[in-house]
Motif scaffolding. Structure first.
Motif, short mmCIF file in Angstrom:
data_model
loop_
_atom_site.label_atom_id
_atom_site.label_comp_id
_atom_site.label_asym_id
_atom_site.label_seq_id
_atom_site.Cartn_x
_atom_site.Cartn_y
_atom_site.Cartn_z
N VAL A 136 0.85 -1.20 0.00
CA VAL A 136 0.00 0.00 0.00
C VAL A 136 0.88 1.24 0.00
N TRP A 137 0.68 2.07 -1.01
CA TRP A 137 1.39 3.34 -1.15
C TRP A 137 0.37 4.47 -1.01
N THR A 138 0.59 5.38 -0.06
CA THR A 138 -0.38 6.46 0.13
C THR A 138 0.33 7.81 0.12
N GLY A 139 -0.25 8.76 -0.60
CA GLY A 139 0.27 10.12 -0.65
C GLY A 139 -0.56 11.03 0.22
N ALA A 140 0.04 12.10 0.70
CA ALA A 140 -0.66 13.06 1.56
C ALA A 140 -1.47 14.04 0.70
N GLY A 141 -1.16 15.34 0.80
CA GLY A 141 -1.95 16.31 0.05
C GLY A 141 -1.77 16.19 -1.45
N VAL A 142 -2.50 16.99 -2.19
CA VAL A 142 -2.63 16.89 -3.64
C VAL A 142 -1.30 16.70 -4.37
N THR A 143 -0.36 17.62 -4.18
CA THR A 143 0.90 17.54 -4.92
C THR A 143 1.79 16.41 -4.44
N ALA A 144 1.51 15.87 -3.27
CA ALA A 144 2.29 14.73 -2.76
C ALA A 144 2.12 13.51 -3.65
N GLY A 145 1.08 13.49 -4.47
CA GLY A 145 0.87 12.38 -5.39
C GLY A 145 2.01 12.24 -6.39
N ILE A 146 2.59 13.37 -6.79
CA ILE A 146 3.72 13.31 -7.72
C ILE A 146 4.95 12.77 -7.01
N ASP A 147 5.14 13.17 -5.75
CA ASP A 147 6.26 12.63 -4.98
C ASP A 147 6.07 11.14 -4.73
N LEU A 148 4.85 10.72 -4.51
CA LEU A 148 4.56 9.29 -4.34
C LEU A 148 4.91 8.53 -5.62
N ALA A 149 4.52 9.08 -6.76
CA ALA A 149 4.84 8.44 -8.04
C ALA A 149 6.35 8.38 -8.25
N ALA A 150 7.04 9.44 -7.86
CA ALA A 150 8.50 9.46 -8.01
C ALA A 150 9.16 8.41 -7.12
N GLU A 151 8.64 8.23 -5.91
CA GLU A 151 9.19 7.22 -5.02
C GLU A 151 8.90 5.81 -5.55
#
Length: 237
Positions: free
Chosen positions: A182-197
């Motif tokens: 399970v991969w979860t991102g915080a606020g809106v722009t954190a989704g790009i950081d999640l994808a990068a990770e």
């Protein structure tokens, strides 16, 4: 954000991604994470004329867009044009990963949607949620006991209203969290950081750096999280 399906090849791995489109999902949650992930695909890197030794390491990515209501009516986002689903819950092919952009944090998922997630979760290689997507998916029970990030403003609002799902181990001081598959991102722009990770973990360093250069993007780490202050004094467990 159109569905992309390319001819498969014996030499190229194929990954199937599903995107759960819940009415009025945050546009950037979906567009940011999906587009950044797709930059690591065979099709995009081939267009960029990446060398053969890099192309041999990346997959063809097929994207399947699912409606939360199980039909193929256009789904509105918070901005941008309505998105046309490409498949229903009943007809969705086998998925490797399911991506969930965040909707209104108080939205109630349909029974059909909950059943779909519960049935598909065991066979997924990974579940990726962005922003309040984790709050919505928590309704299915698959996040019970899992450490997860979400939109801090939404977490605080729900906690203060007594509506926060306490079965999830909410993390309030990270931009993204990985717990098992399970991969979860915080606020809106954190989704790009999640994808990068996600990309850092799954692709070669050379591919990851090429995509960062093409995107002109420097990913943020999980910590320090400058927005952790939004949950100061608020109890999440």
């Amino acid at each position: 954000m159109s569905s992309t399906t390319e001819p498969s090849s014996p030499e190229v791995k194929v990954l199937n991604f599903g995107v759960l489109l819940i009415h009025n999902y945050q546009w950037l949650d979906a567009a940011g994470a999906i587009d950044y992930l797709n930059q690591h695909s065979y099709g995009i890197l081939k267009l960029l004329k990446a060398p053969p030794h890099l192309l041999s390491t990346v997959p063809i990515m097929n994207w399947h867009y699912l409606s939360s209501t199980g039909d193929l009516k256009d789904v509105p986002a918070t901005a941008g044009p309505p998105h046309h689903p490409t498949t229903t819950f009943a007809e969705c092919p086998e998925l490797d990963y399911l991506v969930v952009p965040g909707p209104d944090p108080t939205v109630q998922l349909s029974e059909e949607c909950i059943k779909f997630v519960q049935e598909r979760f065991p066979t997924l290689k990974g579940l990726l949620t962005i922003c309040s997507g984790s709050i919505a998916i928590a309704q299915t029970g698959v996040l019970d006991g899992v450490q997860a990030a979400s939109n801090k403003w939404a977490l605080g609002m729900l906690a203060e209203a007594g509506l926060l799902n306490r079965k999830v181990k909410w993390v309030g001081d990270k931009r993204f969290v990985k717990d098992g598959k399970v991969w979860t991102g915080a606020g809106v722009t954190a989704g790009i950081d999640l994808a990068a990770e996600f990309a850092r973990v799954h692709f070669t360093k050379e591919v990851v750096e090429l995509v960062q250069d093409v995107s002109e993007y420097v990913p943020n780490p999980a910590q320090p999280d400058p927005f952790a202050r939004l949950l100061e004094g608020i109890k999440l467990d």
